[in-house]
Design a protein around this motif. Structure first.
Motif, mmCIF file in Angstrom:
data_model
loop_
_atom_site.group_PDB
_atom_site.id
_atom_site.type_symbol
_atom_site.label_atom_id
_atom_site.label_comp_id
_atom_site.label_asym_id
_atom_site.label_seq_id
_atom_site.Cartn_x
_atom_site.Cartn_y
_atom_site.Cartn_z
ATOM 1 N N THR A 261 -91.160 -12.156 15.407
ATOM 2 C CA THR A 261 -92.389 -12.431 15.819
ATOM 3 C C THR A 261 -92.399 -11.862 17.153
ATOM 4 O OG1 THR A 261 -92.333 -14.683 14.742
ATOM 5 C CG2 THR A 261 -93.960 -14.299 16.662
ATOM 6 N N LEU A 262 -91.429 -11.769 18.117
ATOM 7 C CA LEU A 262 -91.371 -11.130 19.133
ATOM 8 C C LEU A 262 -91.481 -9.629 18.990
ATOM 9 C CD1 LEU A 262 -88.574 -12.868 21.220
ATOM 10 C CD2 LEU A 262 -91.072 -12.978 21.667
ATOM 11 N N LEU A 263 -90.889 -9.072 18.065
ATOM 12 C CA LEU A 263 -90.933 -7.627 17.728
ATOM 13 C C LEU A 263 -92.449 -7.104 17.474
ATOM 14 C CD1 LEU A 263 -89.480 -5.074 17.467
ATOM 15 C CD2 LEU A 263 -88.898 -5.664 15.127
ATOM 16 N N TYR A 264 -93.111 -8.017 16.710
ATOM 17 C CA TYR A 264 -94.476 -7.728 16.036
ATOM 18 C C TYR A 264 -95.214 -7.846 17.416
ATOM 19 C CZ TYR A 264 -98.854 -8.749 14.052
ATOM 20 O OH TYR A 264 -100.311 -8.560 13.445
ATOM 21 N N LEU A 265 -95.235 -8.959 18.275
ATOM 22 C CA LEU A 265 -95.932 -9.038 19.720
ATOM 23 C C LEU A 265 -95.521 -7.845 20.516
ATOM 24 C CD1 LEU A 265 -95.649 -12.733 20.287
ATOM 25 C CD2 LEU A 265 -97.659 -11.285 19.497
ATOM 26 N N PHE A 266 -94.490 -7.228 20.409
ATOM 27 C CA PHE A 266 -94.200 -6.116 21.377
ATOM 28 C C PHE A 266 -94.999 -4.888 20.924
ATOM 29 C CE2 PHE A 266 -91.580 -2.272 21.688
ATOM 30 C CZ PHE A 266 -91.654 -2.314 23.202
ATOM 31 N N PHE A 267 -95.014 -4.549 19.409
ATOM 32 C CA PHE A 267 -95.644 -3.738 19.125
ATOM 33 C C PHE A 267 -97.106 -3.651 19.163
ATOM 34 C CE2 PHE A 267 -91.826 -2.614 16.485
ATOM 35 C CZ PHE A 267 -91.663 -1.428 16.912
ATOM 36 N N ARG B 43 -98.756 -5.063 21.511
ATOM 37 C CA ARG B 43 -98.997 -4.803 22.941
ATOM 38 C C ARG B 43 -98.842 -3.282 23.398
ATOM 39 N NH1 ARG B 43 -101.456 -6.200 27.423
ATOM 40 N NH2 ARG B 43 -100.326 -5.841 29.147
ATOM 41 N N VAL B 44 -97.874 -2.709 22.762
ATOM 42 C CA VAL B 44 -97.804 -1.248 22.754
ATOM 43 C C VAL B 44 -99.226 -0.729 22.268
ATOM 44 C CG1 VAL B 44 -96.649 0.990 21.790
ATOM 45 C CG2 VAL B 44 -95.329 -1.186 22.938
#
Length: 169
Positions: free
Chosen positions: A15-21, A23-24
């Motif tokens: 989930t954190l990885l998905y939110l990071f992408f 945001r990018v």
């Protein structure tokens, strides 16, 4: 560690990885949107264009008109013996566009005809061809009525000046 705890941690990490992408992608999109060229022409007192006489040779009665973008279409400039185009305040035609050099191009009048020359600009000056394609100007190029060229996001057209009948002799 227990299997349910590992599953929760892996789902949290994904989930954190998905939110990071996301945001990018959001930041990249906003940066690209911000790079859309701001186009404006600096306000300047303009007098009506008129014909120019040089060494007893009547120069073509041409002026420079903005053809594109639509918000600037129809803005007209009188051409002198040497008209510089660029972002610098001392240019003859001042353009506020991030893709225009300080002194980008120059239009000169020589022996009754106008010539367009790129002054070593980074992004180039492009002349439109008959087929609608545009070609970067590498050397001084002759201009005549109806010719169009692009500097940054602004397309110019050589247009004729309306000279009153009593001035035509």
């Amino acid at each position: 560690m227990s299997e349910p705890l590992l599953r929760i941690l892996s789902i949290g990490f994904l989930t954190l990885l998905y939110l990071f992408f996301l945001r990018v992608l959001w930041i990249t999109r906003s940066q690209l949107k911000a790079q859309t060229p701001r186009v404006a022409v600096a306000p300047r007192a303009m007098k009506p264009a008129q014909h120019i006489q040089q060494q007893n040779v009547l120069a073509p009665t041409l002026e420079l008109t903005i053809a594109d973008p639509p918000e600037l279409r129809g803005l007209t400039y009188e051409l002198s013996d040497k008209t510089t185009i660029g972002r610098a305040d001392s240019a003859g035609i001042v353009l506020v566009d991030d893709f225009v050099s300080q002194f980008h191009a120059c239009i000169t009048l020589h022996e009754g005809s106008y010539t367009l020359e790129d002054l070593g600009s980074t992004n180039g000056t492009f002349r439109s061809g008959k087929s609608g394609s545009s070609k970067r100007i590498e050397k001084p190029t002759s201009l005549k009525m109806g010719d169009t060229f692009r500097i940054g996001a602004i397309t110019f057209e050589m247009t004729s000046v309306a000279v009153p009948a009593e001035e035509r002799t």
